[in-house]
Motif scaffolding. Structure first.
Motif, short mmCIF file in Angstrom:
data_model
loop_
_atom_site.label_atom_id
_atom_site.label_comp_id
_atom_site.label_asym_id
_atom_site.label_seq_id
_atom_site.Cartn_x
_atom_site.Cartn_y
_atom_site.Cartn_z
N GLN A 105 -8.48 4.96 6.06
CA GLN A 105 -7.20 4.54 5.49
C GLN A 105 -7.39 3.91 4.12
OE1 GLN A 105 -4.53 2.49 8.36
NE2 GLN A 105 -5.95 3.16 9.94
N ALA A 106 -8.58 3.43 3.83
CA ALA A 106 -8.86 2.85 2.51
C ALA A 106 -8.96 3.92 1.43
CB ALA A 106 -10.16 2.05 2.57
N PHE A 107 -9.12 5.19 1.82
CA PHE A 107 -9.38 6.25 0.85
C PHE A 107 -8.32 7.34 0.83
CE2 PHE A 107 -13.38 4.51 2.53
CZ PHE A 107 -13.90 3.96 1.37
N GLU B 274 -5.01 9.48 -0.07
CA GLU B 274 -4.37 9.73 -1.37
C GLU B 274 -2.87 9.93 -1.25
OE1 GLU B 274 -5.86 9.47 -4.20
OE2 GLU B 274 -7.86 9.15 -3.36
N TYR C 160 0.83 -1.20 0.00
CA TYR C 160 0.00 0.00 0.00
C TYR C 160 0.86 1.25 0.00
CZ TYR C 160 -4.27 2.66 1.06
OH TYR C 160 -5.35 3.52 1.01
N THR D 11 -7.01 -9.24 -0.69
CA THR D 11 -6.25 -8.28 -1.51
C THR D 11 -6.16 -8.76 -2.95
OG1 THR D 11 -4.97 -7.55 0.41
CG2 THR D 11 -4.04 -7.09 -1.76
N ARG E 191 -7.04 -1.77 -0.91
CA ARG E 191 -7.88 -0.83 -0.15
C ARG E 191 -9.05 -1.54 0.54
NH1 ARG E 191 -6.87 4.70 -1.23
NH2 ARG E 191 -5.29 4.99 -2.84
N SER E 192 -9.50 -2.63 -0.06
CA SER E 192 -10.61 -3.38 0.55
C SER E 192 -10.24 -3.95 1.91
CB SER E 192 -11.05 -4.51 -0.38
OG SER E 192 -10.01 -5.48 -0.50
#
Length: 412
Positions: A298-300, A302, A239, A364, A370-371
């Motif tokens: 944290q999934a979104f 940038e 990530y 993943t 991100r999921s």
């Protein structure tokens, strides 16, 4: 135990926790590289072997933890510390003599079967500390372990470059040996009067322990916490790679883990004290809720720096999770079965630690990195519901019952 002893035990074991955790995590950064040195050259084979060998330690730890808990109830918690300390010192030193992936796998399985220094320390401290100070003591113990976990990979990486992979195993073994000797001479445990212990099997022990509400709920919460949070760690570097253009991906991934550990270490003693004053179950509930809320964004993110901020905030929440669960288990454990209760608790923890990365890797590969954060947040919200509707009411009921009994005794 005299009240002067619990503080001495706490501070000694806090330092021992630091060195044991630092020693154990020194080998993590170069485990795949060590496999290459042992003759595994294909990249896919290296990844496959690294995953198997990493999980092997937790598989046998999951299987053997209840056994060590039962023996601790019969023969003392300090003995389990010594068994684990001296045993791991020998096995990890032997790991430096591994000749191939199969021998390395065998030694990791053996290490898991005799490991448990940190859970044994938690059990001993929880049993020798006054109940009204258990939250504080376990928070301090957590701080020592987390600090070691922060420093260990850094020390390991530096030592591997300076003295080679095999020598790091020898240094690790020597470090754990020294901590075991320190426990032998400086940690004190009162020899309590031995009582006749009815022989029971593992299933009977488990049924008796979980019949005390809400222990089973806490075991499940422990399992889900490990799945949700540990499942992210092995994939965090991927990530970070997506979020930064820097070539130093390993450094930035390590920083993201370290900043969370630093926040955890800082918050644990404070949240431990707060749980002693306000109620451990409420600290656990609030910590889980905030962890779920902070994990989702944290999934979104940038940019890498946005991720770093959220990882720090998550670390603050972690300081109220594991110490709170362990403190509640200490208060609820059936008399005479305290170590066995912690043994089953540790089994749930090890199972989550083993299955979390496996499930995380699968998710993943199917839905993207991100999921993983979305799934983690959902799991933590499930924990919030378990604590809110099972743990909090059960603990409130127990506290009310205890207060009523005290009043009745006082009136007599």
């Amino acid at each position: 135990m005299p009240k002067t002893n619990w503080k001495r035990n706490l501070y000694i074991l806090m330092v021992c926790q630091f060195f044991v955790m630092a020693a154990m995590t020194m080998i993590i950064p170069f485990l795949p590289l060590y496999l290459q040195e042992l003759g595994v050259t294909d990249p896919q084979s290296v990844s496959r072997w690294a995953g198997i060998i990493f999980g092997a330690n937790f598989l046998t730890a999951f299987l053997f933890s209840p056994l060590w808990g039962k023996l601790a109830d019969r023969h003392g918690r300090k003995l389990m510390l010594l068994r684990s300390g001296f045993g791991m010192a020998i096995v990890i030193t032997l790991t430096g003599f591994a000749t191939g992936p199969w021998s390395l796998l065998f030694l990791r399985l053996l290490n898991g079967s005799i490991s448990g220094f940190i859970p044994a320390a938690i059990t001993l401290i929880s049993m020798t500390t006054p109940k009204e100070r258990t939250g504080y003591a376990l928070g301090m113990l957590q701080a020592g372990a987390v600090a070691g976990g922060i420093c260990g990979p850094l020390f390991g990486g530096v030592l591997a470059d300076l003295i080679g992979f095999r020598m790091v195993f020898y240094v690790t073994g020597l470090t754990i040996l020294i901590t075991a000797v320190a426990v032998l001479f400086f940690v004190k445990e009162d020899q309590q009067k031995k009582e006749e212990i009815v022989k029971t099997n593992t299933i009977e022990d488990f049924k008796k322990i979980v019949s005390t509400s809400p222990i089973l709920s806490l075991f499940i919460v422990f399992f889900i916490v490990q799945c949700a949070l540990i499942g992210i760690n092995p994939l965090l570097s991927l990530y970070v790679q997506d979020l930064t253009t820097s070539q130093n991906v390993a450094f930035f991934a390590g920083l993201a883990m370290s900043v969370m550990g630093f926040a955890n270490m800082s918050a644990s003693p404070f949240l431990g004290k707060l749980s002693d004053k306000r109620g451990t179950q409420f600290v656990l509930l609030i910590s889980l809720l905030f962890a779920a809320i902070i994990t989702l964004p944290q999934a979104f993110v940038e940019t890498y720096w946005q991720l770093l901020i959220f990882r720090f905030l998550l670390g603050l929440c972690l300081g109220g999770l594991l110490p709170s669960i362990n403190s509640l288990i200490r208060h609820l454990a059936p008399e005479g079965m305290e170590s066995r209760t912690f043994g089953y608790s540790n089994s749930f923890m090890y199972l989550g630690t083993m299955l979390g990365p496996i499930a995380g890797g699968w998710l993943t590969s199917v839905a993207g990195i991100r999921s993983l954060f979305i799934a983690s947040s959902i799991l933590l919200l499930i924990n919030v519901l378990i604590v809110k509707y099972n743990v909090v009411p059960a603990m409130s009921k127990r506290n009310t019952s205890t207060s009523s009994k005290k009043k009745s005794v006082a009136n007599l």
